[in-house]
Scaffold this active site. Structure first.
Site, PDB file in Angstrom:
ATOM      1  NE  ARG A 222      -3.524   2.550   2.474  1.00 57.95           N
ATOM      2  CZ  ARG A 222      -4.334   3.149   1.604  1.00 57.95           C
ATOM      3  NH1 ARG A 222      -4.611   2.552   0.454  1.00 57.95           N
ATOM      4  NH2 ARG A 222      -4.859   4.326   1.853  1.00 57.95           N
TER       5      ARG A 222
ATOM      6  CB  CYS B  47     -10.818  10.253   6.648  1.00 59.18           C
ATOM      7  SG  CYS B  47      -9.574   9.953   7.929  1.00 59.18           S
TER       8      CYS B  47
ATOM      9  CD  GLN C 232      -8.400   3.531   2.602  1.00 59.06           C
ATOM     10  OE1 GLN C 232      -7.764   4.579   2.673  1.00 59.06           O
ATOM     11  NE2 GLN C 232      -9.010   3.158   1.508  1.00 59.06           N
TER      12      GLN C 232
ATOM     13  CG  ASP D 256      -4.791  14.006  -4.536  1.00 59.83           C
ATOM     14  OD1 ASP D 256      -3.741  14.288  -3.925  1.00 59.83           O
ATOM     15  OD2 ASP D 256      -5.230  12.842  -4.616  1.00 59.83           O
TER      16      ASP D 256
ATOM     17  NE  ARG E 215      -3.065  12.092  -2.022  1.00 55.97           N
ATOM     18  CZ  ARG E 215      -3.903  11.082  -1.795  1.00 55.97           C
ATOM     19  NH1 ARG E 215      -3.634  10.211  -0.831  1.00 55.97           N
ATOM     20  NH2 ARG E 215      -5.001  10.934  -2.514  1.00 55.97           N
TER      21      ARG E 215
END
Length: 205
Positions: free
Chosen positions: A49, A65, A70, A126, A128
């Site tokens: 991940r 969230c 996760q 976003d 990132r």
């Protein structure tokens, strides 16, 4: 690339003992971590991940969230598989930073969704970047990935970096009454791949 490997230590967790590898981006000063479990075989697709830091979800148990859920599920899945990795990237709030994330939460409290809040603060939905993952994966010996994610941008970024994504493994966990609207926004506006199964009432936490 400005990613520098620093050191490796053991990290005992509820799911087993991981190895924790520290990296520094010498241009930005940001510190990233790779967690590995078991003996990684570069010739085999590895369960893993790419996880962006979420202080509120990962450490403060926020239900706004699904990030903390996760992360924990990914660690459990890797331990059960006997081998795998997690790249933990210091990109809080989809890249806007912790304090701006709190500002965005304030706007969400007033009715904005997660994308609208970021944009009102002058940021893209976003922010990132993923260019740091290639040298990190090279250091820990991963060439092929079975990627645990719902985010198609991560799959695309890895493929553009020349990393073979053999399989996308859905990671649909952590839905609750506080994050239902957030998850729907991630699906409808950010393109995250979530099935209707994830939104049914009986799978809420």
């Amino acid at each position: 690339m400005s990613i520098k490997y620093v050191a490796t230590s053991k990290l005992p967790t509820p799911w087993g003992v991981f190895a924790m590898h520290g990296f520094e981006d010498t241009e930005t000063g940001k510190e990233h971590v790779a967690l590995t479990f078991g003996e990684l075989d570069a010739s085999q697709p590895m369960l893993g991940r790419i996880h962006s830091e979420c202080l509120t979800g990962d450490a403060l148990f926020s239900l706004r969230c699904d990030c903390g859920f996760q992360l924990q599920t990914a660690m459990q899945n890797i331990a059960e598989a006997g081998q795998g990795f997690i790249l933990y990237l210091r990109q809080e709030g989809r890249g806007i930073g912790l304090l701006n994330k709190i500002r965005a939460y304030e706007l969400q409290d007033q009715g904005a969704n997660t994308v609208e809040a970021n944009e009102r603060l002058g940021f893209a939905a976003d922010m990132r970047k993923y260019d740091m993952i290639k040298p990190m994966l090279e250091k820990i010996g991963v060439q092929q990935v079975k990627l645990m994610t719902n985010n198609p941008r991560k799959v695309k970024a890895m493929k553009e970096l020349g990393i073979a994504v053999i399989e996308r493994v859905p990671l649909q966990v952590g839905k609750n009454r506080y994050n239902e609207a957030y998850l729907k926004t991630k699906s409808t506006e950010l393109g995250h791949m979530m099935s209707e199964y994830h939104f049914t009432e009986e799978h809420q936490n």
